[in-house]
Design an enzyme around this catalytic site. Structure first.
Site, PDB file in Angstrom:
ATOM      1  CD  GLU A  96      -3.363  -1.328  -0.069  1.00 12.90           C
ATOM      2  OE1 GLU A  96      -3.400  -0.577  -1.057  1.00 12.90           O
ATOM      3  OE2 GLU A  96      -2.647  -2.445   0.083  1.00 12.90           O
ATOM      4  CG  ASP A  99       4.905   2.031   1.837  1.00 13.06           C
ATOM      5  OD1 ASP A  99       5.452   2.931   2.933  1.00 13.06           O
ATOM      6  OD2 ASP A  99       5.457   1.056   1.537  1.00 13.06           O
ATOM      7  CB  THR A 103       2.212   0.987  -6.391  1.00 11.75           C
ATOM      8  OG1 THR A 103       3.201  -0.074  -6.013  1.00 11.75           O
ATOM      9  CG2 THR A 103       1.099   0.455  -7.194  1.00 11.75           C
ATOM     10  CE1 TYR A 154      -5.060  -0.856   5.306  1.00 12.67           C
ATOM     11  CE2 TYR A 154      -3.081  -1.962   4.557  1.00 12.67           C
ATOM     12  CZ  TYR A 154      -3.989  -0.856   4.769  1.00 12.67           C
ATOM     13  OH  TYR A 154      -3.340   0.259   4.425  1.00 12.67           O
ATOM     14  N   PRO A 155      -7.663  -6.137   7.693  1.00 12.47           N
ATOM     15  CG  PRO A 155      -9.820  -5.345   7.738  1.00 12.47           C
ATOM     16  CD  PRO A 155      -8.322  -5.028   7.698  1.00 12.47           C
TER      17      PRO A 155
HETATM   18  P1  G4P Z   1       2.369   3.157  -2.986  1.00 11.03           P
HETATM   19  O1  G4P Z   1       2.614   3.497  -4.413  1.00 11.03           O
HETATM   20  O2  G4P Z   1       0.833   3.007  -2.883  1.00 11.03           O
HETATM   21  O3  G4P Z   1       3.050   3.899  -2.086  1.00 11.03           O
HETATM   22  O4  G4P Z   1       2.730   1.558  -2.609  1.00 11.03           O
HETATM   23  P2  G4P Z   1       4.197   1.001  -2.750  1.00 11.03           P
HETATM   24  O5  G4P Z   1       4.621   0.879  -4.451  1.00 11.03           O
HETATM   25  O6  G4P Z   1       4.961   1.711  -1.902  1.00 11.03           O
HETATM   26  O7  G4P Z   1       4.177  -0.512  -2.232  1.00 11.03           O
HETATM   27  C1  G4P Z   1       2.702  -0.973  -2.639  1.00 11.03           C
HETATM   28  C2  G4P Z   1       2.632  -2.412  -1.892  1.00 11.03           C
HETATM   29  O8  G4P Z   1       3.076  -2.354  -0.438  1.00 11.03           O
HETATM   30  C3  G4P Z   1       1.340  -2.890  -2.021  1.00 11.03           C
HETATM   31  O9  G4P Z   1       1.143  -3.818  -2.208  1.00 11.03           O
HETATM   32  C4  G4P Z   1       0.829  -2.581  -0.426  1.00 11.03           C
HETATM   33  O10 G4P Z   1      -0.310  -3.281  -0.307  1.00 11.03           O
HETATM   34  C5  G4P Z   1       2.291  -2.888   0.180  1.00 11.03           C
HETATM   35  N1  G4P Z   1       2.027  -1.940   1.621  1.00 11.03           N
HETATM   36  C6  G4P Z   1       2.976  -1.020   1.742  1.00 11.03           C
HETATM   37  N2  G4P Z   1       2.808  -0.645   3.167  1.00 11.03           N
HETATM   38  C7  G4P Z   1       1.983  -1.569   3.507  1.00 11.03           C
HETATM   39  C8  G4P Z   1       1.382  -1.665   5.011  1.00 11.03           C
HETATM   40  O11 G4P Z   1       1.845  -1.071   5.954  1.00 11.03           O
HETATM   41  N3  G4P Z   1       0.688  -2.899   5.061  1.00 11.03           N
HETATM   42  C9  G4P Z   1       0.303  -3.645   4.098  1.00 11.03           C
HETATM   43  N4  G4P Z   1      -0.473  -4.768   4.504  1.00 11.03           N
HETATM   44  N5  G4P Z   1       0.714  -3.492   3.002  1.00 11.03           N
HETATM   45  C10 G4P Z   1       1.599  -2.461   2.551  1.00 11.03           C
HETATM   46  P3  G4P Z   1       0.743  -4.668  -3.754  1.00 11.03           P
HETATM   47  O12 G4P Z   1       2.076  -5.379  -4.030  1.00 11.03           O
HETATM   48  O13 G4P Z   1       0.305  -3.643  -4.205  1.00 11.03           O
HETATM   49  O14 G4P Z   1      -0.450  -5.700  -3.464  1.00 11.03           O
HETATM   50  P4  G4P Z   1      -1.750  -5.597  -2.780  1.00 11.03           P
HETATM   51  O15 G4P Z   1      -1.635  -6.022  -1.352  1.00 11.03           O
HETATM   52  O16 G4P Z   1      -2.205  -4.256  -2.738  1.00 11.03           O
HETATM   53  O17 G4P Z   1      -2.238  -6.556  -3.606  1.00 11.03           O
HETATM   54 MG    MG Z   2      -1.985  -1.895  -2.892  1.00 10.33          MG
END
Ligand code: G4P
Ligand code: MG
Length: 178
Positions: A96, A99, A103, A154-155
């Site tokens: 999605e 950032d 990841t 996000y929704p």
């Molecule tokens: P990247 O490699 O894709 O840049 O991601 P990064 O490691 O910086 O961080 C990933 C986590 O940060 C993800 O959560 C992502 O959802 C969350 N994230 C970063 N920016 C935003 C934002 O603006 N809004 C939201 N809602 N989330 C953001 P995750 O630990 O992977 O969890 P998941 O929600 O994907 O399950």
């Molecule tokens: Mg994610």
């Protein structure tokens, strides 16, 4: 940090744009690999446009209190039979948000280490900021929308979708009266 709220309709429209970018690039992919949780719904919508199958892995970087952990970890990964299916295939990794890239880079490195090396990336939102990890040079990369550093809501993160939609209406009102 400012928040920016997106509706499911906004997401769907953004993915139509993303699909057009992918199609017009001349790059072809055999399948998508969604990075769950956030990449699951975007990948499913993208499938309606690209007509290629969706596989998934789940990685987590943020903990339950929304703090980054030391390193992304595998909640669910490819077992050997799944990895064998994906080797030699052109894989579009879908998430999605781009950032910090930590990841995404972790996922691409782990895929390469598994012998899955014909890769591209598609994300809904590309945040313009200093990245903490690099993507491989020349990697096909697609994003639907380029954004600043606001926190995107996000929704699918909503537990009350009606309250979320009211926040969107308030946000639109604020932006038109600014
Ligand atoms: P990247 O490699 O894709 O840049 O991601 P990064 O490691 O910086 O961080 C990933 C986590 O940060 C993800 O959560 C992502 O959802 C969350 N994230 C970063 N920016 C935003 C934002 O603006 N809004 C939201 N809602 N989330 C953001 P995750 O630990 O992977 O969890 P998941 O929600 O994907 O399950
Ligand atoms: Mg994610």
């Amino acid at each position: 940090m400012n928040k920016f709220f997106y509706s499911y309709d906004d997401i769907h429209r953004a993915i139509a744009v993303l699909a057009d970018k992918i199609r017009h690039s001349g790059q072809n992919f055999d399948l998508m690999l969604a990075i769950g949780g956030g990449g699951l719904i975007p990948a499913r919508i993208l499938r309606s446009f690209l007509n290629i199958p969706v596989y998934s892995v789940t990685l987590a970087y943020y903990d339950a209190e929304d703090r980054p952990t030391d390193c992304p970890h595998k909640v669910q990964w490819l077992d050997e039979s799944m990895a064998a299916k994906l080797r030699g295939k052109r894989v579009l990794v879908v998430d999605e948000v781009d950032d910090s890239r930590v990841t995404l880079a972790y996922c691409l490195n782990e895929l390469k280490a598994t012998g899955i090396d014909q890769l591209g990336v598609a994300v809904l939102h590309e945040k313009q900021k200093t990245k903490q990890a690099e993507l491989p040079p020349g990697l096909p990369y697609f994003s639907a929308i380029t954004v600043g550093e606001d926190w995107i809501v996000y929704p699918w993160d909503a537990t009350d979708i009606d309250a979320h939609n009211r926040d969107i209406t308030a946000q639109q009102h604020e932006r038109t009266t600014q």
